[in-house]
Write a protein that holds these residues in place. Structure first.
Motif, short mmCIF file in Angstrom:
data_model
loop_
_atom_site.label_atom_id
_atom_site.label_comp_id
_atom_site.label_asym_id
_atom_site.label_seq_id
_atom_site.Cartn_x
_atom_site.Cartn_y
_atom_site.Cartn_z
N GLY A 249 2.30 -1.10 -1.43
CA GLY A 249 2.06 -1.94 -1.39
C GLY A 249 1.06 -3.52 -2.08
O GLY A 249 0.83 -4.63 -1.42
N ASN A 250 2.63 -3.46 -2.86
CA ASN A 250 2.60 -4.71 -3.43
C ASN A 250 2.51 -5.83 -3.18
O ASN A 250 1.70 -6.92 -3.74
CB ASN A 250 3.90 -4.63 -4.93
CG ASN A 250 3.42 -3.56 -5.95
OD1 ASN A 250 1.49 -3.17 -5.95
ND2 ASN A 250 4.46 -3.06 -6.20
N MET A 251 3.18 -6.51 -2.24
CA MET A 251 3.47 -7.70 -1.52
C MET A 251 2.35 -8.18 -0.64
O MET A 251 2.65 -9.04 -0.62
CB MET A 251 5.16 -7.49 -0.75
CG MET A 251 6.43 -7.80 -1.06
SD MET A 251 6.77 -9.10 -2.13
CE MET A 251 6.22 -10.22 -1.23
N LEU A 252 1.91 -6.52 0.19
CA LEU A 252 0.76 -7.36 1.38
C LEU A 252 -0.26 -7.52 0.27
O LEU A 252 -1.32 -8.15 0.45
CB LEU A 252 0.68 -6.05 2.12
CG LEU A 252 -0.99 -5.91 3.12
CD1 LEU A 252 -0.10 -6.97 4.23
CD2 LEU A 252 -0.61 -4.34 3.67
N LYS A 253 -0.55 -6.64 -0.82
CA LYS A 253 -1.67 -7.02 -1.76
C LYS A 253 -1.35 -8.54 -2.57
O LYS A 253 -2.51 -9.41 -2.47
CB LYS A 253 -1.35 -6.07 -2.85
CG LYS A 253 -2.87 -6.60 -4.07
CD LYS A 253 -2.65 -5.02 -5.00
CE LYS A 253 -4.04 -5.45 -6.15
NZ LYS A 253 -3.57 -4.56 -7.08
N LYS A 254 -0.21 -9.12 -2.96
CA LYS A 254 -0.07 -10.53 -3.25
C LYS A 254 -0.43 -11.05 -2.79
O LYS A 254 -0.90 -12.48 -2.34
CB LYS A 254 1.53 -10.46 -3.38
CG LYS A 254 1.79 -11.93 -4.18
CD LYS A 254 3.15 -12.26 -4.02
CE LYS A 254 3.95 -11.65 -5.64
NZ LYS A 254 4.90 -11.57 -5.98
N VAL A 255 -0.10 -11.48 -0.83
CA VAL A 255 -0.10 -11.73 0.33
C VAL A 255 -1.50 -12.37 0.14
O VAL A 255 -2.77 -13.37 0.63
CB VAL A 255 0.66 -11.79 1.56
CG1 VAL A 255 0.22 -12.39 2.51
CG2 VAL A 255 2.07 -11.66 1.54
N GLY A 256 -2.35 -11.13 -0.05
CA GLY A 256 -3.53 -10.59 0.31
C GLY A 256 -4.93 -11.91 -0.28
O GLY A 256 -5.97 -12.01 -0.45
N THR A 257 -4.68 -11.42 -1.42
CA THR A 257 -4.74 -12.09 -2.59
C THR A 257 -4.98 -13.41 -2.77
O THR A 257 -5.97 -13.89 -2.70
CB THR A 257 -3.82 -11.69 -4.00
OG1 THR A 257 -4.86 -9.91 -4.15
CG2 THR A 257 -5.34 -12.01 -5.78
#
Length: 298
Positions: A249-257
């Protein structure tokens, strides 16, 4: 006793090819980041209005998608927005830059030659060229669009935007304001939340991923101290869903942050953002989905 000067108001529509800096130009003229800006083509999908008010004038800018030959129904709708903008403007800003040639999209140039409104040809990115090359480019465009007034600018550096702005105000037709003077755009907060997320997708994913995604705000709640937003990122294939989410989930977390940080700056309020990813096969060709996503009215 002399009459006060009449109020002026009008629609100033911005058209041009992809990547020439139309969105950067509108953001600079409006003084707000309303259109997302990335180095990728087709960043702008919708027609977005930015409104600038003065004591005796109102300018309604309209940013449009870059001109292209459509390959699927979504792009057809994007070009419909451009055609509408060509037809309802009081002033037309045709934006080019120091890289592209005037031979591109000759059919649209012919439409601009035929319209009976002021046309301001904006040559953007002049910080990337020299005086001699710029003079040659101005001469080429004078031959292509002889009735247009030419304004060399750097939208990114905000160079010469003041002269362009003054000329726009001078050309506005006498009219009462079209919108309330407290309004600076025709779009709601949900729209800007979705666009901020889409900007992060454009920045962080390569190849076809950004062009196969659509962001839908499913919930936008206003608490006393924050906005609570739930958004769904629609993709076309299961493999794309895995790429958007990323390992653990690292990419989605980066986009969300990053999207949350930009939203808090734009909304001037704390934001709690939840992101989900959903597979929606071939949504770009589905009229029902395009209507649901706001590309088809009615």
């Amino acid at each position: 006793m002399s009459k006060p000067p009449a109020h002026r108001s009008g629609f100033v529509n911005i058209v041009g090819n992809p990547n020439v800096g139309k969105s950067t130009l509108m953001n600079g003229l409006v003084g707000e980041k309303l259109s997302i800006v990335t180095a990728k083509a087709q960043t702008t999908r919708h027609r977005i209005m930015g409104i600038v008010n003065g004591p005796d004038y109102q300018i309604v800018y309209s940013d449009t998608p870059g001109i292209l030959k459509p390959n699927y129904k979504l792009q057809e709708r994007m070009m419909d927005f451009v055609d509408i903008a060509m037809g309802d403007a009081d002033i037309m800003l045709y934006v080019t830059d120091v890289v592209e040639t005037g031979a591109k999209n000759e059919d649209y140039l012919e439409k601009i030659r035929r319209i009976n409104i002021p046309v301001l040809l904006v040559i953007n990115k002049i910080d990337l060229t020299n005086q001699q090359a710029l003079e040659s480019l101005v001469e080429q465009w004078q031959n292509l669009l002889p009735k247009a007034e030419i304004f060399p600018v750097s939208a990114l550096e905000k160079f010469n935007l003041d002269h362009l702005f003054d000329r726009i105000v001078a050309l506005l037709p006498p009219s009462p304001p079209w919108y309330d003077k407290a309004v600076f755009t025709d779009r709601n907060l949900r729209f800007f939340a979705s666009e901020i997320i889409r900007e992060k997708i454009l920045l962080h994913y390569a190849q076809e991923i950004p062009y196969c995604t659509e962001v839908v705000i499913e919930e936008f709640k206003e608490d006393t101290d924050m906005y609570r937003i739930r958004a769904v990122i629609h993709v076309m294939r299961e493999s794309q869903k895995g790429i958007v989410i990323g390992a653990k989930g690292n990419m989605l977390k980066k986009v969300g942050t990053q999207a949350r940080i930009d939203m808090e700056s734009f909304f001037e309020r704390k934001v709690f953002l939840e992101l989900f990813v959903k597979v929606n096969p071939n949504w770009r060709e589905d009229k029902r989905k395009l209507k649901q996503f706001g590309y088809i009215e009615g």
